[in-house]
Design a protein around this motif. Structure first.
Motif, short mmCIF file in Angstrom:
data_model
loop_
_atom_site.label_atom_id
_atom_site.label_comp_id
_atom_site.label_asym_id
_atom_site.label_seq_id
_atom_site.Cartn_x
_atom_site.Cartn_y
_atom_site.Cartn_z
N TYR A 407 20.92 20.94 -41.10
CA TYR A 407 20.80 21.58 -42.41
C TYR A 407 19.37 22.04 -42.65
CZ TYR A 407 20.49 22.12 -47.47
OH TYR A 407 20.25 22.61 -48.73
N TYR A 408 18.40 21.16 -42.41
CA TYR A 408 17.00 21.48 -42.71
C TYR A 408 16.42 22.49 -41.71
CZ TYR A 408 17.29 17.76 -46.10
OH TYR A 408 17.67 17.00 -47.18
N TYR A 409 16.81 22.37 -40.43
CA TYR A 409 16.34 23.36 -39.46
C TYR A 409 16.90 24.75 -39.76
CZ TYR A 409 14.21 19.87 -36.35
OH TYR A 409 13.41 18.89 -35.81
N ARG A 410 18.15 24.79 -40.24
CA ARG A 410 18.73 26.08 -40.63
C ARG A 410 17.93 26.72 -41.77
NH1 ARG A 410 25.20 24.73 -40.80
NH2 ARG A 410 25.74 25.42 -38.70
N LYS A 411 17.55 25.89 -42.74
CA LYS A 411 16.75 26.39 -43.85
C LYS A 411 15.42 26.96 -43.34
CE LYS A 411 18.92 25.44 -47.80
NZ LYS A 411 19.15 26.45 -48.85
N ALA A 412 14.78 26.21 -42.44
CA ALA A 412 13.50 26.67 -41.87
C ALA A 412 13.70 27.98 -41.11
CB ALA A 412 12.92 25.60 -40.95
N HIS A 413 14.81 28.07 -40.36
CA HIS A 413 15.09 29.28 -39.58
C HIS A 413 15.35 30.48 -40.48
CE1 HIS A 413 16.73 32.07 -36.75
NE2 HIS A 413 17.95 31.99 -37.26
N GLN A 414 16.02 30.27 -41.62
CA GLN A 414 16.26 31.37 -42.56
C GLN A 414 14.95 31.94 -43.08
OE1 GLN A 414 18.82 29.65 -45.53
NE2 GLN A 414 20.57 29.51 -44.13
N LEU A 415 13.97 31.06 -43.28
CA LEU A 415 12.66 31.50 -43.78
C LEU A 415 11.81 32.12 -42.68
CD1 LEU A 415 11.97 28.40 -46.03
CD2 LEU A 415 12.34 30.73 -46.85
N ARG A 416 12.01 31.66 -41.42
CA ARG A 416 11.24 32.19 -40.29
C ARG A 416 12.20 32.58 -39.17
NH1 ARG A 416 5.40 32.37 -40.37
NH2 ARG A 416 5.31 31.41 -38.32
N PRO A 417 12.98 33.66 -39.36
CA PRO A 417 14.02 34.00 -38.39
C PRO A 417 13.50 34.32 -36.99
CG PRO A 417 13.76 35.75 -40.02
CD PRO A 417 12.95 34.59 -40.50
N ASN A 418 12.24 34.71 -36.90
CA ASN A 418 11.69 35.08 -35.58
C ASN A 418 10.70 34.05 -35.05
OD1 ASN A 418 13.13 37.52 -35.43
ND2 ASN A 418 11.63 38.53 -36.75
N ASP A 419 10.79 32.83 -35.53
CA ASP A 419 9.93 31.75 -35.05
C ASP A 419 10.70 30.94 -34.01
OD1 ASP A 419 8.36 29.42 -34.68
OD2 ASP A 419 7.44 29.70 -36.65
N SER A 420 10.23 30.99 -32.77
CA SER A 420 10.96 30.35 -31.67
C SER A 420 11.06 28.83 -31.85
CB SER A 420 10.28 30.67 -30.33
OG SER A 420 8.97 30.14 -30.30
N ARG A 421 10.08 28.23 -32.52
CA ARG A 421 10.11 26.77 -32.69
C ARG A 421 11.32 26.34 -33.50
NH1 ARG A 421 4.68 26.02 -35.59
NH2 ARG A 421 5.50 27.94 -36.52
N MET A 422 11.64 27.12 -34.55
CA MET A 422 12.81 26.80 -35.38
C MET A 422 14.09 26.93 -34.55
SD MET A 422 10.96 26.43 -38.04
CE MET A 422 9.21 26.74 -37.92
N LEU A 423 14.15 27.97 -33.72
CA LEU A 423 15.35 28.22 -32.92
C LEU A 423 15.54 27.14 -31.84
CD1 LEU A 423 14.89 32.05 -32.72
CD2 LEU A 423 16.98 30.94 -33.52
N VAL A 424 14.45 26.73 -31.21
CA VAL A 424 14.55 25.66 -30.21
C VAL A 424 15.00 24.36 -30.87
CG1 VAL A 424 13.20 24.19 -28.65
CG2 VAL A 424 12.89 26.67 -28.59
N ALA A 425 14.45 24.06 -32.05
CA ALA A 425 14.86 22.84 -32.78
C ALA A 425 16.34 22.91 -33.13
CB ALA A 425 14.02 22.69 -34.04
N LEU A 426 16.80 24.09 -33.58
CA LEU A 426 18.22 24.27 -33.88
C LEU A 426 19.07 24.06 -32.63
CD1 LEU A 426 18.65 27.34 -36.27
CD2 LEU A 426 19.56 25.05 -36.60
N GLY A 427 18.62 24.62 -31.50
CA GLY A 427 19.35 24.47 -30.25
C GLY A 427 19.50 23.02 -29.84
N GLU A 428 18.40 22.26 -29.96
CA GLU A 428 18.45 20.83 -29.61
C GLU A 428 19.43 20.09 -30.51
OE1 GLU A 428 14.32 19.91 -30.07
OE2 GLU A 428 13.88 20.17 -27.93
N CYS A 429 19.44 20.50 -31.78
CA CYS A 429 20.34 19.87 -32.74
C CYS A 429 21.80 20.14 -32.38
CB CYS A 429 20.04 20.45 -34.12
SG CYS A 429 20.07 19.24 -35.39
N TYR A 430 22.11 21.40 -32.10
CA TYR A 430 23.47 21.76 -31.71
C TYR A 430 23.88 21.02 -30.43
CZ TYR A 430 24.01 25.59 -35.09
OH TYR A 430 24.15 26.32 -36.24
#
Length: 578
Positions: A407-430
Motif C-alpha cells: 500500500y505505502y510503496y504504491r503511494k510512493a510510486h504514484q508520487l514518483r512514477p519514474n523513480d526506479s527505487r519505488m518500482l524495485v521496492a514494489l517488485g520485491e513486495c509483489y
C-alpha cells in the motif's frame, strides 16, 4: 486600496518597470497586514529588478474615511501584533471598520489560536498527541468569515485568510475555491498562490482551475510543477523567468536547485546551492535541502562547515537543527541526530523535512514504532511527500507485513512514477506476495525509467531463474552485464559473477561454446566463481574434443510473461573489463 494593483495586473514580462511598481505596492500592502513571508518573497523579486528613478515610484495607497477613523487603533494594534501579542492586538481592533483593520483583527485571532496550539504541542513530543491538538479559534473564525463572504464583503487578503481557515478545518474543496477567488481579487499576493499550490494534488486538478492571467501565474506554475514532480516543465518555466529579466533572483536559483535535488541530479543541485551561498551567504532558507545533498554525497567536511556556519548565523532556526541532525547522522550518531530533529519540531511542529528525517533516524535505531509515527506526521503535513510513504513501506517491510508495505510503496510510486527505487521496492513486495507477473513488470519498468541502483534487471533475472524461465533469465542477465560494464560502475563482484555463472551454464546447455567459454573465463576473475569457471572450461574442452558445433545468435522474446524486452545479440565481453 486595490485600484492601483488592478490597473497593472495583466502584464507581460516585457514591462519590467510596471512589474517593479506592482511589487513595491504589494510589499507595502502586505507589510501593513503582517504578512511577512509574502513581503519577503516580493522583496526578493523586486531586488532582482533594476531600481526605479524617483519620479517612477508608485504613489501612496488611497486612504478611505474608515482608514482615517481607525488610524490610531490600527497603529497601536499593529505594534502589539509585531511583538506577537496577538490577543492584545485583536482586543484593540474589535471596534474598527476598515477592511485593513478587519483583516488584522481576524488574522490576530487566528495566529493567537495557532500560537496556543503550538505551545500545547511543544509540551509533549508524543506523536499521537500532536495530531489531536487543534486551533480552537478556527470554527468561530469560519462562521464570521463565511457570513462576510456570502455578503461579498471580503477583500483579497481576507479571502486568503478565509481559505487558510477552511484548509485548517480540512474543508479542502471549499478552500481551493476561496483561494482561486483570492487570486482573482488580488493577483499579486503570493500567499494565496502558495496555499493553492499545497492543495493541488495532480495535473488534472491544476488544469481544472480558473486562474487569472497575470505574470505571477508563471511563478505559480513553475512552483506547482516542482511540487508535482514535473521537473522538466518546472525548469523550463524558471529558465523563461530568468530570460524575462529575473536572472538575479535568489528565489529562482533556490527553486531550480530544489528541482534538481528532486530528480537526484546531485552535482547540478550542489553547484547551484554553492552559487546561492556566494550571493546570499547568510541565507538559512533551503539549507536543510543543501545538507541532504551533502549527506548523500558523504561530504562530511562540507556538511560540518555548513552546520557550524548556520549555528553562527542562527542556532535556533529549524533549518539549522536539520543540518546539524544530518551531520550527526552522517557520523552514525543517530541518537544525537534524532535529538536535533526533535528540536527542529519544537521550533516548528509542521516542519516536513524534520519529521521525515527523524523517521529515518528511528529506522536506523530499529525503533519501528517511533519511525511509523514520524512518517505518518510527515504525511499529515504534506501528503505529497514520497519519502514518508516510502519510509512507511520500508518500516512495514522490516515488520514483515507485505500487504501494508504494498500500500505505502504504491503511494510512493504514484508520487514518483519514474523513480526506479519505488518500482524495485514494489517488485520485491509483489515477489513476497507470490505475484510474480506483477513483480516482473515492476522490475522491467524500473530498468526502463533508468535504474539508479542497477539492481532491477538482476532481480528480474533471479526471479525468472526461480520460475525456470531460462531463456528470459539469460536475456535479463545479458542486458544487466552489458549495462554494468558499459557504464564502468564497480558493483558487488558477487552480483556480476552470479550473472556470468548462469550465462556460462546457459550457453553450454545451448551448445554455444564460444560464449560459454568467454563467460567461464570471466568467472575466473572473481574469487567466488573461479572454481566453477575452471570446471566449465574443462567441460567445454572435453565436448569440443568430441564434436564442434558453431555458435549462432541467440534471440529471446519475453512476450509470454508480459515483460517487454528488446532482442539483443549474444553476450560480448571482449571489449569490457570488469
Amino acid at each position: 486600496m486595490s485600484k492601483e494593483i488592478v490597473t497593472f495586473t495583466f502584464l507581460e514580462f516585457g514591462d519590467l518597470v510596471q512589474i517593479k511598481k506592482q511589487l513595491i505596492s504589494v510589499i507595502s500592502l502586505c507589510k501593513e497586514r503582517g504578512l511577512v513571508h509574502s513581503v519577503k518573497w516580493a522583496s526578493e523579486l523586486a531586488f532582482a529588478l533594476d531600481p526605479l528613478p524617483k519620479d517612477e515610484l508608485p504613489p501612496s495607497h488611497l486612504v478611505s474615511e474608515e482608514d482615517v477613523q481607525d488610524l490610531d487603533a490600527f497603529a497601536l494594534a499593529k505594534s502589539y501584533f509585531d511583538l506577537k501579542e496577538y490577543d492584545r492586538a485583536a482586543y484593540f481592533l474589535r471596534g474598527c471598520h476598515s477592511k485593513k483593520a478587519y483583516f488584522l483583527y481576524m488574522y490576530s485571532r487566528y495566529l493567537s489560536g495557532e500560537k496556543k496550539k503550538d505551545d500545547e504541542t511543544v509540551d509533549s513530543l508524543g506523536p499521537l498527541e500532536k495530531g489531536q491538538v487543534r486551533n480552537e479559534a478556527l470554527r468561530e473564525l469560519r462562521v464570521e468569515l463565511s457570513k462576510k463572504h456570502r455578503a461579498g464583503e471580503l477583500d483579497g487578503f481576507t479571502l486568503y485568510l478565509y481559505g487558510v481557515v477552511l484548509r485548517k478545518l480540512d474543508l479542502l474543496k471549499e478552500a481551493v475555491e476561496v483561494f482561486v477567488e483570492a487570486t482573482h481579487t488580488l493577483p499579486l499576493h503570493w500567499g494565496s498562490w502558495l496555499e493553492l499550490c499545497n492543495l493541488v494534488t495532480n495535473i488534472e486538478m491544476l488544469k481544472s482551475l480558473s486562474l487569472p492571467s497575470c505574470w505571477i501565474k508563471d511563478f505559480f506554475m513553475a512552483h506547482i510543477y516542482t511540487e508535482l514532480q514535473m521537473i522538466p516543465g518546472a525548469l523550463q518555466k524558471y529558465q523563461s523567468l530568468i530570460e524575462a529579466g529575473f536572472s538575479k533572483s535568489t528565489y529562482i536559483i533556490s527553486q531550480i536547485a530544489v528541482a534538481y535535488h528532486n530528480i537526484r541530479d546531485i552535482d547540478q543541485a550542489l553547484a547551484l546551492f554553492n552559487e546561492l551561498r556566494e550571493q546570499d551567504p547568510y541565507r538559512i532558507e533551503n539549507m536543510d535541502t543543501f545538507s541532504n545533498l551533502l549527506y548523500v554525497k558523504s561530504m562530511k567536511p562540507e556538511l560540518s562547515y555548513l552546520a557550524h556556519n548556520l549555528v553562527e548565523i542562527d542556532k535556533y532556526r529549524v533549518e539549522t537543527c536539520c543540518v546539524i541532525g544530518n551531520y550527526y547522522s552522517l557520523r552514525s550518531q543517530h541518537e544525537k541526530a534524532a535529538l536535533y530533529f526533535q528540536r527542529a519540531l519544537k521550533l516548528n511542529p509542521r516542519c516536513l523535512g524534520a519529521w521525515t528525517l527523524m523517521g529515518h533516524e528511528y529506522m536506523e535505531m530499529k525503533n519501528t514504532s517511533a519511525a511509523i509515527q514520524a512518517y505518518r506526521h510527515a504525511i499529515e503535513v504534506n501528503k505529497r511527500d514520497y519519502r514518508a510513504w516510502y519510509g512507511l513501506g520500508q518500516t512495514y517491510e522490516i515488520l514483515k507485513m507485505p500487504f501494508y508495505c504494498l500500500y505505502y510503496y504504491r503511494k510512493a510510486h504514484q508520487l514518483r512514477p519514474n523513480d526506479s527505487r519505488m518500482l524495485v521496492a514494489l517488485g520485491e513486495c509483489y515477489e513476497k506476495l507470490s505475484q510474480q507477473v506483477e513483480a516482473k513488470k515492476c522490475y522491467w519498468r524500473a530498468f526502463s525509467v533508468g535504474d539508479v541502483e542497477k539492481m532491477a534487471l538482476l532481480k528480474l533475472a533471479k526471479l525468472q531463474e526461480q520460475l525456470t524461465e531460462t531463456d528470459e533469465a539469460a536475456q535479463s542477465y545479458i542486458i544487466y552485464i552489458q549495462e554494468i560494464f558499459s557504464c564502468g560502475e564497480q558493483l558487488e563482484h558477487v552480483e556480476v559473477s552470479t550473472a556470468l555463472r548462469y550465462l556460462g551454464q546457459y550457453y553450454f546447455k545451448n551448445k554455444l561454446y564460444d560464449e560459454a567459454s568467454l563467460c567461464a573465463q570471466r568467472c575466473c576473475d572473481y574469487n567466488d566463481a573461479r572454481e566453477e569457471g575452471k570446471a566449465l572450461l574443462r567441460q567445454i574442452s572435453q565436448v569440443r574434443d568430441q564434436t564442434e558445433t558453431p555458435s549462432g545468435e541467440l534471440f529471446v522474446s519475453l512476450s509470454d510473461n508480459n515483460t517487454p524486452i528488446k532482442r539483443v545479440s549474444p553476450l560480448n565481453l571482449s571489449s569490457f573489463t570488469p
